[in-house]
Structure formats: C-alpha cells, structure tokens
Design an enzyme around this catalytic site. Structure first.
Site, PDB file in Angstrom:
ATOM      1  N   ASN A  16       9.080   0.532  -1.135  1.00  0.00           N
ATOM      2  CA  ASN A  16       7.693   0.119  -0.526  1.00  0.00           C
ATOM      3  C   ASN A  16       6.886   1.430  -0.747  1.00  0.00           C
ATOM      4  OD1 ASN A  16       5.756  -0.446   1.169  1.00  0.00           O
ATOM      5  ND2 ASN A  16       7.061  -2.027   1.957  1.00  0.00           N
ATOM      6  N   VAL A  17       5.594   1.247  -1.241  1.00  0.00           N
ATOM      7  CA  VAL A  17       4.752   2.243  -1.429  1.00  0.00           C
ATOM      8  C   VAL A  17       4.003   2.915  -0.299  1.00  0.00           C
ATOM      9  CG1 VAL A  17       4.142   1.974  -3.690  1.00  0.00           C
ATOM     10  CG2 VAL A  17       2.618   0.838  -1.984  1.00  0.00           C
ATOM     11  N   ASN A  22      -0.331   1.218  -9.419  1.00  0.00           N
ATOM     12  CA  ASN A  22      -0.452  -0.067  -9.666  1.00  0.00           C
ATOM     13  C   ASN A  22      -0.242  -1.135  -8.896  1.00  0.00           C
ATOM     14  OD1 ASN A  22      -0.874  -2.533 -11.805  1.00  0.00           O
ATOM     15  ND2 ASN A  22       1.416  -2.822 -11.393  1.00  0.00           N
ATOM     16  N   TYR A  24      -9.801  -6.010   0.127  1.00  0.00           N
ATOM     17  CA  TYR A  24      -9.372  -5.851  -1.279  1.00  0.00           C
ATOM     18  C   TYR A  24     -10.593  -4.776  -2.099  1.00  0.00           C
ATOM     19  CZ  TYR A  24      -7.483  -6.404  -6.388  1.00  0.00           C
ATOM     20  OH  TYR A  24      -7.144  -6.532  -7.481  1.00  0.00           O
ATOM     21  N   LYS A  32     -10.121  -0.781  -3.131  1.00  0.00           N
ATOM     22  CA  LYS A  32     -10.227  -0.798  -4.818  1.00  0.00           C
ATOM     23  C   LYS A  32     -11.421   0.306  -4.704  1.00  0.00           C
ATOM     24  CE  LYS A  32      -6.980  -2.901  -6.331  1.00  0.00           C
ATOM     25  NZ  LYS A  32      -5.478  -2.367  -6.985  1.00  0.00           N
TER      26      LYS A  32
END
Length: 246
Positions: free
Chosen positions: A60-61, A87, A152, A156
């Site tokens: 898990n990042v 990613n 989001y 980003k």
C-alpha cells in the site's frame, strides 16, 4: 528494443490499466527488473507469467514501513533503483457539499501522500547513485479543474507542484535525477468503466483526435520520460489528452 536496458524500475498501481501498460512497456524495452506494486495481488501471476523481469509486490503506497522494507530489499538485491513511476490512484467523486471527510482523506492519502512517500523512500538512493528518473501520473483535472473532483484535482495539482520542486531539489548536488509528470486526459481504464458512454461522448466530441486515450498512449509517454531519450527534460508536465485542452 532496449530503451530501459538493465534498469531496475518500480511502478505503483502496476497490476492493471495505465500501470499495467507501463510495466509491459518497460519489460519489453529490456528492463532488468520491473516491480509492479499493487494492493491487490490477484493479477500478479498473469503479470509475471513467462517473464523473468517482472515481479508483483503487494504494498500500500500509504504504508511507510511497508514501503521502506520493500525499497531496502530491492536495493539489497540490485544495488540501485533507476526509475520510479508514481501511478497508483483512486477516485471518490462528489460535489463539495456531498463530499465527506473520508472521501477527501482517502484520495489525498493515496494520490498525493502516496506519491510523496514512495518518492521519499527512493529518491535519496538515486541521488547517491547520481542518476535516476521519477515520473508521476497527474491529470488534466489537476491543471484545469473539474466539477465534483475537489479531492482528485487537489491531489493531482499537488503532484505537479511537487514535480517542479523535486526537479530542483534532487539535482541540486549535481545528481542527474530527473523528475517529470504526465497529465492524461480521459483514458479507457478500469477506473472509467463505470462512466456511462453518454457522459463520455461529449468529451470525445471535444477532443481533436476524436477518441479517449488508451493505456498504451500514456505508457509510451512515461517510457520516453524514463529513458535516455529525454535526458535533458526535467520539471515538466506532459499532457497526453488528444488535444482536449488547447
């Protein structure tokens, strides 16, 4: 082809969609090893089948300790990591008045903090080795905004800002560590399969090239930025959106 010859690569969210396409391209281009990180190991047997230079890693990042243990094991085996692709990402879309604290926190944790944690764990070894490439997947949403995606677009947009800062920070002592990001438009991945075609049709109509992106389109851009073909490119954001935003 050998654009990634002898390179040790790490791709987060590497089991499907854009991540899978990146793993495939790196492997095809002669990478010594490509580690496909994903929280769901179900796809790993298929991913690894018939290829000695691809390995799945269930991480898990957002897990600081798990990331450290993984990076330590890779460095112990190979001595270096040459390419990192951030990613992994999720969506929890809602208009702001309906977006919960959990919706916000989940997307920020994976899409922004996860990028920070993976890069923090790997970039120092690249600087010590004097070279390396980091490519993070941003989005046109992070550059231009979108309705119902506060979490989001914040994540980003943060990736774009960190990319520019890291390009300066990681090269400040003479190391050739390059940091770039790719901002896809709408792409036919499992994440977008839940979007009705009637919603996608106007987007396609506004796109000069007349279609949505395919994962390979994004993977080819990442391959370019991770290879020596882009040796003098750093701190940049490459749109891959078919001209959607002009």
């Amino acid at each position: 082809m050998d654009r990634m010859k002898d390179k040790v690569c790490v791709v987060t969210g590497g089991a499907r969609g854009i991540g899978r396409a990146i793993v495939d391209r790196f492997a095809e281009e002669g990478a010594r090893m490509v580690f496909a990180i994903d929280v769901n190991p179900a796809a790993f047997p298929e991913l690894e089948a018939g290829r000695k230079n691809v390995r799945g890693a269930s991480i898990n990042v957002t897990d600081t300790e798990g990331i450290k243990n993984f990076v330590d094991s890779v460095l112990a085996e190979f001595g270096h990591i040459d390419a990192l692709v951030n990613n992994a990402g999720i969506t929890r879309d809602a208009l702001i008045q309906k977006m919960t604290d959990d919706d916000w926190a989940a997307v920020i944790a994976v899409n922004l903090t996860g990028v920070f944690k993976m890069t923090r764990a790997i970039a120092p070894s690249m600087m010590e080795n004097g070279k390396g490439t980091i490519v993070s997947i941003a989005s046109v949403v992070g550059l231009d905004g979108n309705i119902g995606q506060s979490n989001y677009e914040a994540a980003k947009g943060g990736i774009v800002a960190m990319t520019k800062g890291w390009a300066k920070e990681f090269a400040r002592k003479g190391a050739k560590v390059r940091v770039n990001s790719v901002s896809p438009g709408y792409c036919r991945t499992p994440m977008i399969e839940t979007v009705p075609e009637k919603v996608l049709e106007p987007i396609i109509a506004k796109t000069p090239l007349g279609r949505l992106a395919m994962p390979i389109d994004i993977a080819n851009a990442v391959l370019f930025l991770s290879s020596e073909e882009s040796d003098f490119i750093t701190g940049q954001v490459l749109r891959v959106d078919g001209g959607l935003v002009l």
